[in-house]
Design a protein around this motif. Sequence first.
Motif, PDB file in Angstrom:
ATOM      1  N   UNK A 150     -18.906  -5.140 -24.519  1.00 39.23           N
ATOM      2  CA  UNK A 150     -18.070  -5.456 -23.366  1.00 39.23           C
ATOM      3  C   UNK A 150     -18.590  -4.692 -22.146  1.00 39.23           C
ATOM      4  N   UNK A 151     -18.096  -5.060 -20.973  1.00 40.71           N
ATOM      5  CA  UNK A 151     -18.605  -4.483 -19.722  1.00 40.71           C
ATOM      6  C   UNK A 151     -18.482  -2.966 -19.679  1.00 40.71           C
ATOM      7  N   UNK A 152     -17.408  -2.418 -20.254  1.00 38.87           N
ATOM      8  CA  UNK A 152     -17.220  -0.965 -20.214  1.00 38.87           C
ATOM      9  C   UNK A 152     -18.286  -0.216 -21.008  1.00 38.87           C
ATOM     10  N   UNK A 153     -18.976  -0.910 -21.923  1.00 33.74           N
ATOM     11  CA  UNK A 153     -20.055  -0.276 -22.691  1.00 33.74           C
ATOM     12  C   UNK A 153     -21.268   0.029 -21.813  1.00 33.74           C
ATOM     13  N   UNK A 154     -21.306  -0.582 -20.631  1.00 38.39           N
ATOM     14  CA  UNK A 154     -22.441  -0.391 -19.728  1.00 38.39           C
ATOM     15  C   UNK A 154     -22.169   0.654 -18.645  1.00 38.39           C
ATOM     16  N   UNK A 155     -20.927   1.144 -18.555  1.00 37.04           N
ATOM     17  CA  UNK A 155     -20.555   1.989 -17.416  1.00 37.04           C
ATOM     18  C   UNK A 155     -21.351   3.295 -17.343  1.00 37.04           C
ATOM     19  N   UNK A 160     -25.454   6.547 -14.421  1.00 37.95           N
ATOM     20  CA  UNK A 160     -26.756   7.228 -14.361  1.00 37.95           C
ATOM     21  C   UNK A 160     -27.656   6.572 -13.321  1.00 37.95           C
ATOM     22  N   UNK A 161     -27.697   5.245 -13.336  1.00 43.16           N
ATOM     23  CA  UNK A 161     -28.563   4.505 -12.424  1.00 43.16           C
ATOM     24  C   UNK A 161     -28.162   4.737 -10.969  1.00 43.16           C
ATOM     25  N   UNK A 162     -26.866   4.811 -10.716  1.00 41.39           N
ATOM     26  CA  UNK A 162     -26.384   5.090  -9.360  1.00 41.39           C
ATOM     27  C   UNK A 162     -26.790   6.494  -8.913  1.00 41.39           C
ATOM     28  N   UNK A 163     -26.609   7.454  -9.799  1.00 40.52           N
ATOM     29  CA  UNK A 163     -26.883   8.856  -9.442  1.00 40.52           C
ATOM     30  C   UNK A 163     -28.365   9.120  -9.201  1.00 40.52           C
ATOM     31  N   UNK A 164     -29.211   8.520 -10.030  1.00 40.95           N
ATOM     32  CA  UNK A 164     -30.641   8.840  -9.962  1.00 40.95           C
ATOM     33  C   UNK A 164     -31.493   7.699  -9.392  1.00 40.95           C
ATOM     34  N   UNK A 165     -30.839   6.697  -8.808  1.00 35.31           N
ATOM     35  CA  UNK A 165     -31.539   5.595  -8.124  1.00 35.31           C
ATOM     36  C   UNK A 165     -32.524   4.875  -9.053  1.00 35.31           C
TER      37      UNK A 165
END
Length: 199
Positions: A150-155, A160-165
Motif C-alpha cells: 500500500x502507499x504507506x509502505x513507500x513513505x 529519505x528521497x526528499x531529505x537527500x535529493x
Amino acid sequence: DLTFYRDIVNTFEVKRADVLEGLFYLFAKESGNVVNYANLSSSLKTKFETIKTYIDYLNSAFLVSKSQFYSGSKLKTLEKNEKVYVADHAFNMLQTMKTGSKIETLIYNAVRSAGYDLFYWQDKNQTEVDIVAIDKETIPIEVKYQNKIIESDLKNLYAFMDKFKVKKAVLVTKNKLEVKKQKGKEVHCIPAWMFLLAV
C-alpha cells in the motif's frame, strides 16, 4: 566450533567465549537490527566495551557484517549505533529467523557482495530505510516482503528521497513488480527473487 574456538578465541584471546557465542546466535535470530549495547550488556552480563569488541571480532571473522548510520555528517554516523547482519543467510538455520529479517538479510548480503557500501537511515521520528547502497549513486532500498503493498509502505523511501535529493529508490516486495512515480521521484517495486537475480 572450529571458527569460534580455533580462529576467533585463539587469535583474539577471547576470555568470555560464552558471550561471543551468545552474540552470534542472537544475530542469527535477529539479523538486521540496530544494536542496543545497554540491553546486550545487561542480558549477557558483561561490559559495554566487551560487547563492542566482540562484535568487531565477529565482523573480522566474516560471521557478521556491520551497517553504519547514513548521514551527511561523519560525526553523526559515528554517534549512532550500527545495524548487524549475519554475513551468510545460511546461518538462519542455526536459529529461527522471522521471514522479513531473512529476506532483508538476503538482500543486504547480495548488495554487499556486489561491491556497494551499505548503510541504514533513521530519523528522529523513527522513520527508517533498511539499506542505503552507495556506489556511483545513492540508492535507498526498503524490504516489504508481504502479499499486499500500500502507499504507506513507500513513505520511508519518499522521506529519505526528499531529505537527500534522491530521485530513485527500490522497494523489494514479495510479488509486486511496478514503478511508482510521485513528484519526479521513482520507486521501483521489485520481487525479491528478481532483485537477487539482477544484483
